[in-house]
Design a protein around this motif. Structure first.
Motif, mmCIF file in Angstrom:
data_model
loop_
_atom_site.group_PDB
_atom_site.id
_atom_site.type_symbol
_atom_site.label_atom_id
_atom_site.label_comp_id
_atom_site.label_asym_id
_atom_site.label_seq_id
_atom_site.Cartn_x
_atom_site.Cartn_y
_atom_site.Cartn_z
ATOM 1 N N ASN A 1 0.830 -1.216 0.000
ATOM 2 C CA ASN A 1 0.000 0.000 0.000
ATOM 3 C C ASN A 1 0.861 1.262 0.000
ATOM 4 O O ASN A 1 0.548 2.233 -0.687
ATOM 5 C CB ASN A 1 -0.920 -0.008 1.216
ATOM 6 N N LEU A 17 -2.625 1.497 -9.137
ATOM 7 C CA LEU A 17 -3.898 0.772 -9.064
ATOM 8 C C LEU A 17 -3.676 -0.721 -8.869
ATOM 9 O O LEU A 17 -4.386 -1.369 -8.087
ATOM 10 C CB LEU A 17 -4.719 1.021 -10.335
ATOM 11 N N PHE A 20 -2.643 -1.176 -5.261
ATOM 12 C CA PHE A 20 -3.771 -0.947 -4.350
ATOM 13 C C PHE A 20 -4.699 -2.168 -4.340
ATOM 14 O O PHE A 20 -5.164 -2.595 -3.280
ATOM 15 C CB PHE A 20 -4.563 0.288 -4.776
ATOM 16 N N GLU A 21 -4.957 -2.699 -5.510
ATOM 17 C CA GLU A 21 -5.836 -3.865 -5.603
ATOM 18 C C GLU A 21 -5.244 -5.052 -4.846
ATOM 19 O O GLU A 21 -5.954 -5.770 -4.132
ATOM 20 C CB GLU A 21 -6.057 -4.234 -7.069
ATOM 21 N N ARG A 41 -7.606 2.260 2.149
ATOM 22 C CA ARG A 41 -7.109 1.646 0.911
ATOM 23 C C ARG A 41 -8.125 1.783 -0.214
ATOM 24 O O ARG A 41 -7.761 2.016 -1.370
ATOM 25 C CB ARG A 41 -6.761 0.171 1.162
ATOM 26 N N GLN A 45 -7.475 3.836 -3.744
ATOM 27 C CA GLN A 45 -7.702 3.247 -5.055
ATOM 28 C C GLN A 45 -8.708 4.085 -5.854
ATOM 29 O O GLN A 45 -8.530 4.318 -7.052
ATOM 30 C CB GLN A 45 -8.204 1.815 -4.921
#
Length: 220
Positions: A1, A17, A20-21, A41, A45
Motif C-alpha cells: 500500500n 492501481l 492498491f488492488e 485503501r 484506489q
C-alpha cells in the motif's frame, strides 16, 4: 500500500492501481472485509481511478470505504471524513452539488471534532466546499470558504515554517484560493512552485503550482 501511495504521488496511476488492488486483497484476507484499515485503501484506489477519469470504477470504492467508516469506525473517525470529502469531489464532478455539499460538510464536522479549528485538514475541507460552491455558481459562498481556508493556512504557515513540505502544501492551497476568488495569487503561486519543486512534493501539487503560475501570468 505504501509503494502504491508513492507511485500515485509520482503520477504513475496504472501501477499504483495494481498495487492498491493487491493490498486490498491481502488486507481483506488477513484482516477481514470490514477492517478499518481497508477504508483508507479503498479511498486511495478510488482517487487513482478518478485521476485516470475512471469515475464509474471509483464510486463503489468510495461507497465501500464509507460503509466501513459508518460501521467499524463508528461514524466519527477521520478515515471516514477523508472518504466523505473525496466522495464529495466525485459528486461535484458529476454536477450533483447538493449531494457533494452534504458529504463535504459532514466531513468537515468530523475533522472539526477530531482536530479543532486550526488544522490543515480543516483548511482542506473548507477548500473542498469552496470548489463545490464555485462550480455550483455561488461565488459569494465560495469566496467565504476559501478565505477561511486561507486564514487557517496563514496561521499554520507561521507554525510550520521549518516543515517545508507542509508549508509547500499550504502555499499551493492559498494560491488556488486566491485564484478562485478572483484575486492575484501570482506571487504566492511562484513561491509555491519554487518550494514544491525543491522539496519534491507529489506530482499533482507540482502540476497545480505550475498551472496557477501560468494562470496568474495570463491574468497579468
Amino acid at each position: 500500500n505504501n509503494i502504491a501511495l508513492l507511485l500515485r504521488l509520482q503520477g504513475n496511476y496504472d501501477s499504483a492501481l495494481a498495487l492498491f488492488e493487491r493490498a486490498i486483497a491481502i488486507g481483506g484476507n488477513s484482516l477481514g472485509a470490514d477492517h478499518p484499515d481497508l477504508a483508507a485503501r479503498f479511498v486511495n484506489q478510488a482517487e487513482a481511478f478518478m485521476a485516470l477519469g475512471g469515475y464509474s470504477k471509483a464510486k463503489p470504492l468510495f461507497e465501500r470505504a464509507i460503509a466501513i467508516g459508518e460501521g467499524s469506525l463508528g461514524g466519527q473517525h477521520p478515515h471516514l471524513a477523508f472518504a466523505l470529502n473525496n466522495f464529495a469531489r466525485w459528486w461535484n464532478a458529476q454536477g450533483n452539488f447538493e449531494t457533494a455539499l452534504k458529504l463535504a460538510i459532514r466531513g468537515l464536522e468530523i475533522f472539526r471534532t477530531a482536530f479543532g479549528e486550526q488544522h490543515e485538514l480543516i483548511a482542506m475541507s473548507h477548500s473542498v466546499l469552496g470548489w463545490i460552491h464555485s462550480d455550483a455558481g455561488d461565488l459569494a459562498l465560495a469566496s467565504e470558504r476559501h478565505k477561511v481556508a486561507m486564514d487557517i493556512c496563514d496561521r499554520l504557515h507561521e507554525i510550520n515554517r521549518n516543515k517545508q513540505r507542509v508549508r509547500a502544501g499550504f502555499l499551493v492551497n492559498k494560491a488556488r484560493c486566491l485564484h478562485t476568488v478572483g484575486e492575484n495569487g501570482g506571487e504566492v503561486a511562484n513561491e509555491a512552485l519554487v518550494l514544491v519543486e525543491r522539496v519534491h512534493c507529489p506530482v499533482h501539487e507540482i502540476e497545480t503550482a505550475r498551472r496557477l503560475v501560468a494562470l496568474s501570468s495570463v491574468a497579468n
